[in-house]
Design a protein around this motif. Structure first.
Motif, short mmCIF file in Angstrom:
data_model
loop_
_atom_site.label_atom_id
_atom_site.label_comp_id
_atom_site.label_asym_id
_atom_site.label_seq_id
_atom_site.Cartn_x
_atom_site.Cartn_y
_atom_site.Cartn_z
N CYS A 40 -42.04 -43.05 -8.20
CA CYS A 40 -41.01 -44.06 -8.47
C CYS A 40 -41.20 -44.74 -9.81
O CYS A 40 -40.28 -45.40 -10.30
CB CYS A 40 -41.02 -45.12 -7.36
N CYS A 56 -42.16 -43.50 -2.00
CA CYS A 56 -42.81 -43.71 -3.29
C CYS A 56 -44.29 -43.41 -3.12
O CYS A 56 -44.96 -44.05 -2.32
CB CYS A 56 -42.65 -45.17 -3.73
N ARG A 86 -34.01 -46.92 -6.25
CA ARG A 86 -35.38 -47.40 -6.43
C ARG A 86 -35.33 -48.86 -6.79
O ARG A 86 -34.51 -49.31 -7.57
CB ARG A 86 -36.04 -46.60 -7.55
#
Lengths: 547, 135
Positions: A40, A56, A86
């Motif tokens: 991420c 992640c 994200r």
């Protein structure tokens, strides 16, 4: 050019600055200019890439967690949104412990030390410090003893242990051997009790052959071996001269030192092989050293010669016999066998005589070696040694014609099966000495005859058709390191009746010999020490006034 | 007790409490330095100044408290003045341990802040006592 050199210096002197900003640090960003999966924090990833991630892999990037308050970058995936996106947050992480680091005035405390970049100035110093196979994390001032270890003091060289290099006056007893390539390297020390044989190639030139040290006898015998309180000189045991066509002649006098010299476009007296024999006591002190040389001639066209070196260690007052294990047999090594010497009456022989051992392969315990022709009568003499732990079976085919006589055939077959000299005793341990007669197990010979039941009275002669050697061994010694010990050896000859064939006909019968190793060790019983007993006795006047 | 007695009672109480607190402070700081040397990377050439400062402060504290007691009880301004001078030295060392130690833990900050506060109050009371004795 000077500017390139300066530019190189400038480049080299400044290592890349360490990145300490948590927002820019990303441990999972491994691919350059490409998006890493499930990473991420990767700056190469776009929003479409993020929507394909599942988790992640790096959820939190933070500095040292011992600090009281520090910045942390938190990455997470919002799977509720469509498409998943994200989330990046920069938070202040607080360590609630009372012993958290509030401030530090020592900059390197929380970071790894940047290594020194090698420059032409400090390269030698860095190489000396880190160039070996190991280096210590302690500062150099603590290793004061590294130089004090050479030269060693006399008390340490008196006893050698297995594998320890044999020390001489200047360095070690050299046994040149090939390292990496086949070229000779003179830096290989000979290890104590390590019998080695090496062959390597050395480059020579006939013009300079008297100046090449490794071709002269002196190089191999000039330093004396350090042993206990005195030094052992290496004596010349024998010199054999090898002519150009390979024929070797043993010289009668080996006192004269023959140094290489150029003669008629040949270099004579060049060392082609050295065979060291070191004699030692049973406590590890070297008492004698001898070297047998093979000298030869090098012709002008030769650019390199092959030298062979060998070293063997013998204990004093013993015959050098290769051991098959110490003490228990090692799987794969030959079973040692021997004979009782002739001419001794039986009880006295058992107590006082030593067994005659021979390193001759043919008088060891051997079995028939199958050949490609598979014909018993043609393959006489091919034997294979019996190796401990390896069950073997071999055989051949015997073609019987009507004209063959039984008795000579039986004797021939017995020779084929048992070999020329079948031993009488087998060593029970791999290192049994010939003097210890009780350490040797006699071979029991059994005779089984397959007689036809229908003609019990017909005294036709029997011919041996198979030999089976059964070796029973047991595990001996401690539970954690059991040693193999041979307990019983039985050689069973099976004979069968030879039926008379009508003339002109012939039969083929198979002859087999086999060796089987059986483990008859009883299961180990661990033995425990006796429980300690409490031994309390009151003194006899304990109840004094009353008793 | 404002006409016959010039000794300051608050100063006496504060000196007494300071003595007890200082023993606790010294042991705690020493224990924390040992803890830091085990847990963190604490090279010897940085450990030595910190220990020197701590022991120096302990050495200064004893005469400071003694002179403070003596001066206050005998109502003499000279010992009290000397004690004030030593307090200034102790304050400097305390500030060093608060700001310029190799590792300043949160517990260090608390202990040193309390000690600084005590020294500050003490200095103020000593000044007042000295003016009372002198006049």
């Amino acid at each position: 050019p000077a500017d390139v050199h300066d530019a190189a210096k400038a480049r080299v002197r400044s290592p890349p600055a360490p990145v300490t900003d948590v927002a820019r640090l990303c441990v999972c960003d491994l691919l350059v200019a490409q998006c890493d999966v499930n990473c991420c924090c990767d700056p190469d990833c776009s929003a479409e890439d993020f929507s394909l991630f599942t988790t992640c892999s790096v959820p939190l990037v933070t500095g040292d967690s011992q600090l009281c308050s520090q910045k942390a970058a938190v990455y997470s995936l919002d799977v509720e949104a469509n498409p998943p996106e994200r989330i990046f947050k920069l938070i202040d992480q607080v360590n609630p412990s009372i012993f958290c680091i509030h401030a530090t005035n020592y900059k390197q405390a929380l970071y790894l030390k940047s290594p020194e970049i090698p420059t032409p100035e400090n390269f030698d110093q860095l190489l000396a410090k880190f160039g070996g196979a190991t280096f210590s994390a302690e500062p150099d001032s603590w290793n004061l003893d590294t130089d004090a270890q050479n030269p060693p003091d006399a008390n340490e060289t008196s006893r050698y242990e297995y594998g320890v290099p044999v020390q001489t006056e200047d360095a070690f007893l050299r046994l040149p051997s090939p390292v990496v390539s086949s070229w000779c390297s003179d830096a290989n020390p000979a290890g104590f009790l390590v019998n080695q044989a090496t062959k390597c190639i050395r480059s020579v030139s006939v013009e300079k052959c008297d100046s090449i040290q490794a071709l002269s006898m002196l190089f191999y015998i000039n330093s004396s071996i350090l042993a206990s309180v005195f030094q052992v000189n290496i004596t010349v045991q024998s010199i054999a001269v090898q002519s150009l066509n390979g024929m070797r002649t043993l010289l009668s006098s080996s006192d004269v030192l023959r140094l290489p010299m150029v003669l008629d476009e040949l270099c004579i007296n060049a060392v082609l092989g050295v065979n060291y024999h070191i004699t030692h006591t049973d406590t590890g002190e070297i008492i004698e050293a001898a070297a047998a040389f093979v000298l030869g001639a090098i012709s002008k066209e030769a650019l390199s010669i092959e030298q062979s070196f060998e070293i063997s260690f013998t204990q004093e007052n013993t015959q050098p016999v290769p051991l098959s294990g110490n003490p228990g047999y090692v799987v794969g090594l030959p079973v040692r066998a021997g004979f009782q010497p002739q001419g001794y009456p039986f009880p006295a022989a058992f107590l006082f005589a030593a067994l005659a051992l021979s390193s001759n392969k043919h008088s060891q315990l051997t079995i028939l070696h199958s050949t490609s022709t598979q014909d018993c009568l043609a393959a006489q003499g091919a034997r294979a040694p019996v190796l401990f732990g390896y069950n073997m079976i071999s055989g051949c085919k015997l073609r019987i014609t009507a004209a063959m006589k039984c008795q000579p055939l039986a004797q021939t077959l017995l020779d084929v099966l048992k070999g020329q000299s079948f031993p009488e005793y087998v060593a029970s341990f791999g290192n049994s000495q010939a003097q210890d007669v009780l350490d040797w197990v006699p071979i029991t010979q059994l005779h089984i005859s397959e007689q036809m039941i229908s003609h019990p009275l017909q005294s036709s002669c029997q011919i041996p058709v198979s030999l089976g050697i059964e070796v029973k061994w047991t595990k001996y010694g401690s539970l954690v390191n059991p040693q193999a010990r041979i307990v019983n050896v039985t050689a069973t000859i099976t004979t069968t009746t030879l039926k008379q064939l009508p003339s002109g006909r012939e039969r083929i019968i198979p002859i087999t010999s086999s060796v089987v190793f059986t483990d008859i060790s009883s299961p180990a019983e661990p033995s425990y020490k006796a429980w300690p007993t409490i031994n309390i006795k009151l003194p006899f006047d304990f109840f004094y006034p009353f008793v | 007790n404002n006409s016959s007695q010039l000794s300051s009672l608050p100063l006496q109480i504060l000196l007494y409490v300071n003595g007890i607190y200082y023993i606790f402070y010294f042991l705690a700081t020493l224990a924390m330095i040992i803890y830091k040397s085990q847990v963190f990377s604490y090279p010897d050439d940085l450990l030595a100044p910190d220990l020197v400062v701590l022991f120096l402060m302990a050495i200064l504290e004893v005469p400071q408290l003694y002179l403070g007691f003596k001066g206050n009880l005998t109502e003499a301004e000279v010992p009290l003045g000397l004690s004030l001078g030593l307090t200034v030295g102790s304050v400097v060392l305390c500030v060093y341990l608060l700001l310029w130690q190799t590792y300043v833990l949160w517990a260090d900050v608390l202990l040193n802040a309390v000690l600084l506060l005590a020294y500050g109050l003490e200095s103020g009371l000593k000044v007042m006592a000295i003016t009372a004795f002198v006049s």
